[in-house]
Scaffold this motif. Structure first.
Motif, PDB file in Angstrom:
ATOM      1  N   LEU A  20       7.028   2.474  35.031  1.00 50.16           N
ATOM      2  CA  LEU A  20       7.374   2.673  33.619  1.00 50.16           C
ATOM      3  C   LEU A  20       8.013   1.416  33.050  1.00 50.16           C
ATOM      4  O   LEU A  20       7.728   0.987  31.946  1.00 50.16           O
ATOM      5  N   ASP A  21       8.909   0.800  33.858  1.00 43.14           N
ATOM      6  CA  ASP A  21       9.577  -0.426  33.421  1.00 43.14           C
ATOM      7  C   ASP A  21       8.560  -1.511  33.093  1.00 43.14           C
ATOM      8  O   ASP A  21       8.752  -2.316  32.205  1.00 43.14           O
ATOM      9  N   SER A  22       7.470  -1.518  33.878  1.00 41.39           N
ATOM     10  CA  SER A  22       6.499  -2.583  33.670  1.00 41.39           C
ATOM     11  C   SER A  22       5.428  -2.183  32.657  1.00 41.39           C
ATOM     12  O   SER A  22       4.407  -2.827  32.543  1.00 41.39           O
ATOM     13  N   GLY A  23       5.665  -1.107  31.943  1.00 46.53           N
ATOM     14  CA  GLY A  23       4.779  -0.766  30.846  1.00 46.53           C
ATOM     15  C   GLY A  23       3.684   0.210  31.217  1.00 46.53           C
ATOM     16  O   GLY A  23       2.784   0.464  30.440  1.00 46.53           O
ATOM     17  N   TYR A  24       3.724   0.778  32.438  1.00 48.48           N
ATOM     18  CA  TYR A  24       2.706   1.728  32.871  1.00 48.48           C
ATOM     19  C   TYR A  24       3.113   3.110  32.401  1.00 48.48           C
ATOM     20  O   TYR A  24       3.842   3.831  33.051  1.00 48.48           O
ATOM     21  N   LEU A  25       2.644   3.487  31.230  1.00 49.51           N
ATOM     22  CA  LEU A  25       3.020   4.780  30.667  1.00 49.51           C
ATOM     23  C   LEU A  25       1.923   5.797  30.932  1.00 49.51           C
ATOM     24  O   LEU A  25       0.750   5.524  30.741  1.00 49.51           O
ATOM     25  N   THR A  26       2.309   6.966  31.402  1.00 45.95           N
ATOM     26  CA  THR A  26       1.330   8.019  31.672  1.00 45.95           C
ATOM     27  C   THR A  26       1.662   9.250  30.859  1.00 45.95           C
ATOM     28  O   THR A  26       2.758   9.393  30.347  1.00 45.95           O
ATOM     29  N   GLY A 207      21.726   2.485  31.247  1.00 49.31           N
ATOM     30  CA  GLY A 207      22.426   1.454  32.007  1.00 49.31           C
ATOM     31  C   GLY A 207      21.751   1.219  33.352  1.00 49.31           C
ATOM     32  O   GLY A 207      21.668   0.078  33.828  1.00 49.31           O
ATOM     33  N   VAL A 208      21.249   2.289  33.954  1.00 51.30           N
ATOM     34  CA  VAL A 208      20.590   2.156  35.261  1.00 51.30           C
ATOM     35  C   VAL A 208      19.236   1.461  35.107  1.00 51.30           C
ATOM     36  O   VAL A 208      18.824   0.691  35.973  1.00 51.30           O
ATOM     37  N   LEU A 209      18.565   1.716  33.988  1.00 52.36           N
ATOM     38  CA  LEU A 209      17.297   1.018  33.755  1.00 52.36           C
ATOM     39  C   LEU A 209      17.512  -0.496  33.647  1.00 52.36           C
ATOM     40  O   LEU A 209      16.667  -1.285  34.063  1.00 52.36           O
ATOM     41  N   ARG A 210      18.683  -0.871  33.117  1.00 52.11           N
ATOM     42  CA  ARG A 210      18.979  -2.312  33.001  1.00 52.11           C
ATOM     43  C   ARG A 210      19.557  -2.883  34.292  1.00 52.11           C
ATOM     44  O   ARG A 210      19.480  -4.073  34.535  1.00 52.11           O
ATOM     45  N   ASN A 211      20.173  -2.018  35.109  1.00 49.46           N
ATOM     46  CA  ASN A 211      20.869  -2.465  36.326  1.00 49.46           C
ATOM     47  C   ASN A 211      20.418  -1.619  37.517  1.00 49.46           C
ATOM     48  O   ASN A 211      21.062  -0.628  37.860  1.00 49.46           O
ATOM     49  N   PRO A 212      19.329  -2.002  38.177  1.00 50.95           N
ATOM     50  CA  PRO A 212      18.797  -1.185  39.277  1.00 50.95           C
ATOM     51  C   PRO A 212      19.805  -0.984  40.409  1.00 50.95           C
ATOM     52  O   PRO A 212      19.673  -0.030  41.179  1.00 50.95           O
ATOM     53  N   GLU A 213      20.816  -1.828  40.519  1.00 50.79           N
ATOM     54  CA  GLU A 213      21.807  -1.659  41.591  1.00 50.79           C
ATOM     55  C   GLU A 213      22.640  -0.396  41.391  1.00 50.79           C
ATOM     56  O   GLU A 213      23.345   0.038  42.309  1.00 50.79           O
TER      57      GLU A 213
END
Ligand code: SF4
Length: 231
Positions: A20-26, A207-213
């Motif tokens: 999803l982050d890379s633009g793969y929308l389903t 926030g998690v989408l911006r910070n995978p850690e």
């Protein structure tokens, strides 16, 4: 479900999120169409539904703080009327302001996956809402007078919904509900009380989408929430 299976499922969800982050929308990634309230047909749910609808009608017309001036739609919240978990965020964003529904953008789809990983859903056993019901301009933090003006609506929702646990998302919601001032990294990992109910804080999905850690601590928080529900 064993811990190992749950962990594999969680990893799979994270992989999906990477797509999803890379633009793969389903189609699967899009939020389902839901009515605002979905009562369960048990106990006094009918009475509760009527009271909640009445409350939400009031919220829809509210002009108690300045946020009403810039909103498109108010976002009272949605879910079942006998939730085990009440998920509380900070306030509506652009997608929510446009649709009148909470957590329907990218962060909302991510939140739905978190909940699904531990058997929760706004369709069956959760209610999702926010501290303020109208979008702060430019997605800024709600001002103290705005959150104070809106908080009685949230308190009334908690009183009517009577969830078993509250899950607060992000710094703003957690600070307001716990009356503490630390950041979310310091606040999470513990259980607090709001209106005499246990409250578990975690990071906000955006926030998690911006910070995978933050994924690992979120998973820890979700597992604590799950354990609390099974006590
Ligand atoms: S944010 Fe809350 S108090 Fe302010 S206008 Fe909207 S519903 Fe009313």
């Amino acid at each position: 479900m064993t811990d190992k299976t749950v962990s594999m499922y969680w990893e799979l969800l994270n992989l999906c999120e990477d797509f999803l982050d890379s633009g793969y929308l389903t189609e699967h990634g899009r939020a389902p169409s839901l009515p605002g309230l979905q009562p369960l047909k048990t106990g006094d749910a009918g009475h509760r539904t009527a009271k909640l609808e009445e409350l939400h009608e009031t919220i829809l017309e509210c002009t108690a703080c300045g946020l009403y001036e810039g909103r498109n739609l108010t976002v009272p919240g949605e879910g079942v009327t006998e939730p085990v978990v009440f998920v509380i965020g900070e306030g509506p964003g652009a997608d929510e302001d446009r649709t009148g529904r909470p957590f329907v953008g990218k962060a909302g789809r991510y939140l739905d996956k978190w909940l699904d990983a531990i058997g929760l859903s706004r369709n069956t056993n959760c209610f999702i809402g926010n501290i303020v019901k109208c979008r702060p301009p430019g997605n800024r933090d709600p001002l103290p007078d705005e959150s104070s003006a809106c908080l009685p609506y949230l308190q009334k929702q908690v009183e009517l919904l009577r969830p078993k646990v509250i899950l607060s998302l992000g710094r703003i919601a957690t600070q307001i509900l716990t009356k503490r001032t630390e950041g979310i990294t310091a606040l999470r990992g513990k259980t607090y009380r709001f209106m005499d109910l246990p409250l578990i804080p975690t990071y906000h999905p955006s926030g998690v989408l911006r910070n995978p850690e933050y994924r690992a601590p979120v998973w820890d928080d979700l597992k604590r929430l799950e354990a609390l529900l099974h006590e």
